[in-house]
Scaffold this motif. Structure first.
Motif, PDB file in Angstrom:
ATOM      1  N   ALA A   1       0.796  -1.283  -0.041  1.00  0.00           N
ATOM      2  CA  ALA A   1      -0.073   0.120  -0.011  1.00  0.00           C
ATOM      3  C   ALA A   1       0.832   1.262   0.019  1.00  0.00           C
ATOM      4  CB  ALA A   1      -0.830   0.098   1.193  1.00  0.00           C
ATOM      5  N   ARG A   2       1.953   1.257   0.827  1.00  0.00           N
ATOM      6  CA  ARG A   2       2.843   2.665   0.913  1.00  0.00           C
ATOM      7  C   ARG A   2       3.625   2.628  -0.282  1.00  0.00           C
ATOM      8  NH1 ARG A   2       3.486   7.320   1.962  1.00  0.00           N
ATOM      9  NH2 ARG A   2       5.492   8.007   2.459  1.00  0.00           N
ATOM     10  N   MET A   3       3.856   1.562  -1.047  1.00  0.00           N
ATOM     11  CA  MET A   3       4.684   1.745  -2.190  1.00  0.00           C
ATOM     12  C   MET A   3       3.600   2.160  -3.494  1.00  0.00           C
ATOM     13  SD  MET A   3       7.459   1.539  -0.871  1.00  0.00           S
ATOM     14  CE  MET A   3       8.349   2.070  -2.415  1.00  0.00           C
ATOM     15  N   ARG A   4       2.356   1.662  -3.298  1.00  0.00           N
ATOM     16  CA  ARG A   4       1.441   1.985  -4.135  1.00  0.00           C
ATOM     17  C   ARG A   4       1.342   3.659  -4.205  1.00  0.00           C
ATOM     18  NH1 ARG A   4       0.037   0.628  -8.838  1.00  0.00           N
ATOM     19  NH2 ARG A   4      -0.551  -1.514  -8.201  1.00  0.00           N
ATOM     20  N   GLU A   5       1.088   4.158  -2.852  1.00  0.00           N
ATOM     21  CA  GLU A   5       0.776   5.548  -2.685  1.00  0.00           C
ATOM     22  C   GLU A   5       2.073   6.389  -3.029  1.00  0.00           C
ATOM     23  OE1 GLU A   5       1.137   7.737   1.471  1.00  0.00           O
ATOM     24  OE2 GLU A   5      -0.183   6.356   1.480  1.00  0.00           O
ATOM     25  N   LEU A   6       3.449   5.675  -2.995  1.00  0.00           N
ATOM     26  CA  LEU A   6       4.552   6.786  -3.445  1.00  0.00           C
ATOM     27  C   LEU A   6       4.470   6.674  -4.952  1.00  0.00           C
ATOM     28  CD1 LEU A   6       7.073   5.542  -0.932  1.00  0.00           C
ATOM     29  CD2 LEU A   6       5.845   7.750  -0.945  1.00  0.00           C
ATOM     30  N   LEU A   7       4.165   5.600  -5.492  1.00  0.00           N
ATOM     31  CA  LEU A   7       4.345   5.612  -7.047  1.00  0.00           C
ATOM     32  C   LEU A   7       3.162   6.538  -7.810  1.00  0.00           C
ATOM     33  CD1 LEU A   7       5.490   4.390  -9.644  1.00  0.00           C
ATOM     34  CD2 LEU A   7       3.811   2.458  -9.536  1.00  0.00           C
ATOM     35  N   ASP A   8       1.942   6.229  -7.175  1.00  0.00           N
ATOM     36  CA  ASP A   8       0.848   7.136  -7.839  1.00  0.00           C
ATOM     37  C   ASP A   8       1.128   8.745  -7.369  1.00  0.00           C
ATOM     38  OD1 ASP A   8      -0.335   4.563  -8.287  1.00  0.00           O
ATOM     39  OD2 ASP A   8      -1.826   4.676  -6.636  1.00  0.00           O
ATOM     40  N   GLY A   9       1.894   9.026  -6.211  1.00  0.00           N
ATOM     41  CA  GLY A   9       2.180  10.077  -6.027  1.00  0.00           C
ATOM     42  C   GLY A   9       3.318  11.002  -6.817  1.00  0.00           C
ATOM     43  N   GLY A  10       3.928  10.092  -7.530  1.00  0.00           N
ATOM     44  CA  GLY A  10       4.855  10.758  -8.565  1.00  0.00           C
ATOM     45  C   GLY A  10       6.407  10.637  -7.960  1.00  0.00           C
ATOM     46  N   VAL A  11       6.422  10.027  -6.817  1.00  0.00           N
ATOM     47  CA  VAL A  11       7.950   9.854  -5.884  1.00  0.00           C
ATOM     48  C   VAL A  11       8.856   8.944  -6.853  1.00  0.00           C
ATOM     49  CG1 VAL A  11       9.047   8.841  -4.034  1.00  0.00           C
ATOM     50  CG2 VAL A  11       6.931  10.196  -3.669  1.00  0.00           C
ATOM     51  N   ALA A  12       9.964   9.419  -6.927  1.00  0.00           N
ATOM     52  CA  ALA A  12      11.053   8.832  -7.863  1.00  0.00           C
ATOM     53  C   ALA A  12      11.364   7.392  -7.084  1.00  0.00           C
ATOM     54  CB  ALA A  12      12.213   9.529  -8.228  1.00  0.00           C
ATOM     55  N   LEU A  13      12.018   6.514  -7.857  1.00  0.00           N
ATOM     56  CA  LEU A  13      12.429   5.192  -7.365  1.00  0.00           C
ATOM     57  C   LEU A  13      13.644   5.656  -6.365  1.00  0.00           C
ATOM     58  CD1 LEU A  13      12.976   2.223  -7.078  1.00  0.00           C
ATOM     59  CD2 LEU A  13      14.107   2.008  -8.925  1.00  0.00           C
ATOM     60  N   SER A  14      14.410   6.474  -6.699  1.00  0.00           N
ATOM     61  CA  SER A  14      15.752   6.895  -6.048  1.00  0.00           C
ATOM     62  C   SER A  14      15.028   7.356  -4.673  1.00  0.00           C
ATOM     63  CB  SER A  14      16.518   7.676  -6.466  1.00  0.00           C
ATOM     64  OG  SER A  14      15.766   9.028  -6.858  1.00  0.00           O
ATOM     65  N   GLU A  15      13.917   7.767  -4.306  1.00  0.00           N
ATOM     66  CA  GLU A  15      13.649   8.444  -3.122  1.00  0.00           C
ATOM     67  C   GLU A  15      12.604   7.547  -2.315  1.00  0.00           C
ATOM     68  OE1 GLU A  15      11.543  12.263  -4.223  1.00  0.00           O
ATOM     69  OE2 GLU A  15      13.588  12.807  -5.432  1.00  0.00           O
ATOM     70  N   ALA A  16      12.052   6.536  -3.080  1.00  0.00           N
ATOM     71  CA  ALA A  16      10.771   5.731  -2.374  1.00  0.00           C
ATOM     72  C   ALA A  16      11.382   5.085  -1.217  1.00  0.00           C
ATOM     73  CB  ALA A  16      10.440   4.796  -3.467  1.00  0.00           C
ATOM     74  N   PRO A  17      12.643   4.450  -1.192  1.00  0.00           N
ATOM     75  CA  PRO A  17      12.994   3.694   0.345  1.00  0.00           C
ATOM     76  C   PRO A  17      13.193   4.830   0.997  1.00  0.00           C
ATOM     77  CG  PRO A  17      14.127   3.007  -1.704  1.00  0.00           C
ATOM     78  CD  PRO A  17      13.555   4.385  -2.414  1.00  0.00           C
ATOM     79  N   ASP A  18      13.501   6.106   1.246  1.00  0.00           N
ATOM     80  CA  ASP A  18      13.506   6.837   2.257  1.00  0.00           C
ATOM     81  C   ASP A  18      12.044   7.077   2.591  1.00  0.00           C
ATOM     82  OD1 ASP A  18      16.198   7.009   2.117  1.00  0.00           O
ATOM     83  OD2 ASP A  18      16.373   8.566   0.775  1.00  0.00           O
ATOM     84  N   GLN A  19      10.993   7.060   1.933  1.00  0.00           N
ATOM     85  CA  GLN A  19       9.786   7.608   2.324  1.00  0.00           C
ATOM     86  C   GLN A  19       8.797   6.276   2.513  1.00  0.00           C
ATOM     87  OE1 GLN A  19       8.149  10.603  -0.277  1.00  0.00           O
ATOM     88  NE2 GLN A  19      10.117  11.247  -0.942  1.00  0.00           N
ATOM     89  N   ALA A  20       9.554   5.192   2.396  1.00  0.00           N
ATOM     90  CA  ALA A  20       8.755   3.820   2.835  1.00  0.00           C
ATOM     91  C   ALA A  20       8.414   3.412   4.337  1.00  0.00           C
ATOM     92  CB  ALA A  20       9.421   2.812   1.827  1.00  0.00           C
ATOM     93  N   GLY A  21       8.644   4.244   5.092  1.00  0.00           N
ATOM     94  CA  GLY A  21       8.522   3.886   6.522  1.00  0.00           C
ATOM     95  C   GLY A  21       7.270   3.338   6.837  1.00  0.00           C
ATOM     96  N   LEU A  22       7.421   2.247   7.657  1.00  0.00           N
ATOM     97  CA  LEU A  22       6.460   1.625   8.232  1.00  0.00           C
ATOM     98  C   LEU A  22       6.577   1.626   9.655  1.00  0.00           C
ATOM     99  CD1 LEU A  22       5.900  -1.336   5.787  1.00  0.00           C
ATOM    100  CD2 LEU A  22       4.784   0.864   5.814  1.00  0.00           C
TER     101      LEU A  22
END
Length: 167
Positions: free
Chosen positions: A109-130
């Motif tokens: 769900a978090r990764m879908r949210e980031l992808l849909d929000g236009g977050v780049a792959l390079s930034e996604a792990p930093d914003q993937a906190g659970l």
């Protein structure tokens, strides 16, 4: 060292009584990895979960089929499990089934949210906190890698949709 030859092959779950007690070999197909197998001791209610469950460790999704893993967890919930010997971590209760399921669902769900929000792959792990799982072993590295893997899988699904599948 010597290679031990396989003396019993199976492609579906089955019950064996080779040790004087019934144990169920559980095969749900490709889930946490190809060739996943768990063993359920029907007498004690103990599930030897192999790679399907970890306790206090971030599960590794690298070789997984997430829909298959989710289906396998749903099947495990139907068993009368009283104890779990996970692939990693200390013995635990059947609650581990739901906990791992929650991690996988929240990760996707978090990764879908980031992808849909236009977050780049390079930034996604930093914003993937659970936060619920931040205290688990390997969170700082395996979770970040999981985030990248799931992001790329979701991106691939998006890129390879046929025109009829596009909303």
């Amino acid at each position: 060292s010597a290679v031990i030859r396989v003396d019993h092959e199976f492609l579906q779950s089955q019950t064996l009584a080779l040790t004087g007690r019934a144990v169920r070999l559980l095969h749900y197909g490709h889930s946490s990895g190809p060739g996943d197998v768990a063993v359920f001791d029907e007498t004690s209610g103990v599930l030897f979960a192999g790679g399907l469950l970890d306790q206090g460790y971030v599960p590794d999704v690298q070789d997984s089929d997430l829909p298959g893993w989710t289906a396998a967890l749903a099947a495990l919930r139907q068993l009368p499990v009283r104890g779990v010997v996970p692939g990693h971590g200390p013995a635990t209760t059947a609650k581990a089934i739901d906990t791992v399921g929650r991690y996988l669902a929240q990760l996707q769900a978090r990764m879908r949210e980031l992808l849909d929000g236009g977050v780049a792959l390079s930034e996604a792990p930093d914003q993937a906190g659970l936060p619920e799982f931040a205290g688990w072993e390997q969170y700082d590295n395996i979770h970040r890698r999981n985030a990248s893997i799931v992001y790329l899988r979701l991106e691939r699904e998006l890129l390879y949709r046929t025109p009829s599948e596009t909303p």
